[in-house]
Write a protein that holds these residues in place. Structure first.
Motif, mmCIF file in Angstrom:
data_model
loop_
_atom_site.group_PDB
_atom_site.id
_atom_site.type_symbol
_atom_site.label_atom_id
_atom_site.label_comp_id
_atom_site.label_asym_id
_atom_site.label_seq_id
_atom_site.Cartn_x
_atom_site.Cartn_y
_atom_site.Cartn_z
ATOM 1 N N ALA A 195 0.821 -1.042 0.031
ATOM 2 C CA ALA A 195 -0.007 -0.089 0.087
ATOM 3 C C ALA A 195 0.964 1.299 -0.023
ATOM 4 N N GLY A 196 0.599 2.253 -0.983
ATOM 5 C CA GLY A 196 1.088 3.467 -0.948
ATOM 6 C C GLY A 196 2.548 3.216 -1.623
ATOM 7 N N ILE A 197 2.880 2.154 -2.071
ATOM 8 C CA ILE A 197 4.231 2.188 -2.799
ATOM 9 C C ILE A 197 4.129 2.149 -4.536
ATOM 10 N N TYR A 198 4.546 3.214 -4.807
ATOM 11 C CA TYR A 198 4.398 3.369 -6.372
ATOM 12 C C TYR A 198 5.156 2.540 -7.306
ATOM 13 N N GLY A 199 6.474 2.278 -6.799
ATOM 14 C CA GLY A 199 7.676 1.867 -7.656
ATOM 15 C C GLY A 199 8.883 2.258 -7.280
ATOM 16 N N ASN A 200 10.015 1.722 -8.163
ATOM 17 C CA ASN A 200 11.145 2.051 -7.778
ATOM 18 C C ASN A 200 11.411 3.628 -8.333
ATOM 19 N N ALA A 201 12.215 4.491 -7.836
ATOM 20 C CA ALA A 201 12.458 5.875 -8.229
ATOM 21 C C ALA A 201 13.059 5.960 -9.681
ATOM 22 N N MET A 202 13.667 4.951 -10.163
ATOM 23 C CA MET A 202 14.116 4.745 -11.230
ATOM 24 C C MET A 202 12.994 4.713 -12.535
ATOM 25 N N ASP A 203 11.932 4.006 -12.076
ATOM 26 C CA ASP A 203 10.747 3.917 -13.053
ATOM 27 C C ASP A 203 9.721 5.119 -12.969
ATOM 28 N N LEU A 204 10.032 6.335 -12.054
ATOM 29 C CA LEU A 204 9.151 7.518 -11.801
ATOM 30 C C LEU A 204 9.850 8.530 -12.603
ATOM 31 N N VAL A 205 10.937 8.212 -12.940
ATOM 32 C CA VAL A 205 11.714 9.365 -13.642
ATOM 33 C C VAL A 205 11.993 9.104 -15.197
ATOM 34 N N PHE A 227 14.166 9.996 -18.242
ATOM 35 C CA PHE A 227 15.582 10.502 -18.615
ATOM 36 C C PHE A 227 15.950 9.892 -20.021
ATOM 37 N N ASP A 228 17.226 10.464 -20.493
ATOM 38 C CA ASP A 228 17.587 10.168 -21.826
ATOM 39 C C ASP A 228 18.290 8.935 -21.455
ATOM 40 N N LYS A 229 18.075 7.694 -22.301
ATOM 41 C CA LYS A 229 18.529 6.429 -21.726
ATOM 42 C C LYS A 229 20.181 6.100 -21.741
ATOM 43 N N LYS A 230 20.759 7.158 -22.501
ATOM 44 C CA LYS A 230 22.280 7.012 -22.311
ATOM 45 C C LYS A 230 22.796 7.369 -20.747
ATOM 46 N N PHE A 231 21.837 7.548 -19.974
ATOM 47 C CA PHE A 231 22.142 7.949 -18.545
ATOM 48 C C PHE A 231 21.533 6.676 -17.786
ATOM 49 N N ALA A 232 21.223 5.792 -18.350
ATOM 50 C CA ALA A 232 20.629 4.457 -17.581
ATOM 51 C C ALA A 232 21.429 3.745 -17.004
#
Length: 139
Positions: free
Chosen positions: A122-132, A134-139
């Motif tokens: 409950a209340g968890i929306y996901g990992n921060a990386m999934d919520l941002v 950004f350009d894939k070269k920074f992945a």
């Protein structure tokens, strides 16, 4: 009677001393922030193709997640992403030479992705990386 006045004066002294320590800590944080901001601004003003920007500049977040991610990232939001550790060293040398303060650098050749952990509840929306976004070269 004098004992009570002395006791009250001591309490007031310790309260004021505590407040002074808090204000000095705040002042130190503000000075560090200002110096850090000057350093970051100077690096970004270089317009160097190997300096990509701060984490804050390189990612986009939906408004409803912005505050949570900002709090989680804290001062790391001002970290500067650069091509490699050589460029980071050049920037650090320049900051030292010009006495502009400090900055944190994230060289792409030294950063390794972490394994994602599936979070549920409950209340968890996901990992921060999934919520941002950004350009894939920074992945």
């Amino acid at each position: 009677m004098l004992e009570r006045q002395l006791d009250d004066a001591n309490k007031e002294f310790f309260t004021n001393q505590s407040e002074l320590f808090k204000l000095r800590a705040q002042e130190s944080g503000i000075k560090e922030s200002v110096l850090g901001d000057r350093a970051v601004k100077r690096i970004l003003d270089l317009n160097d193709k190997e300096v990509y920007g701060t984490l804050n500049q390189l990612g986009k977040v939906e408004g409803k997640y912005a505050l949570a991610l900002e709090v989680a990232a804290g001062s790391r939001m001002k970290s500067i992403v650069v091509e490699d550790d050589k460029k980071a060293a050049e920037c650090i040398t320049m900051l030292k030479r010009e006495k502009l303060g400090i900055a944190t650098f994230l060289p792409l050749n030294k950063i390794r992705p972490r394994e994602k952990i599936a979070l549920k509840g409950a209340g968890i929306y996901g990992n921060a990386m999934d919520l941002v976004t950004f350009d894939k070269k920074f992945a």
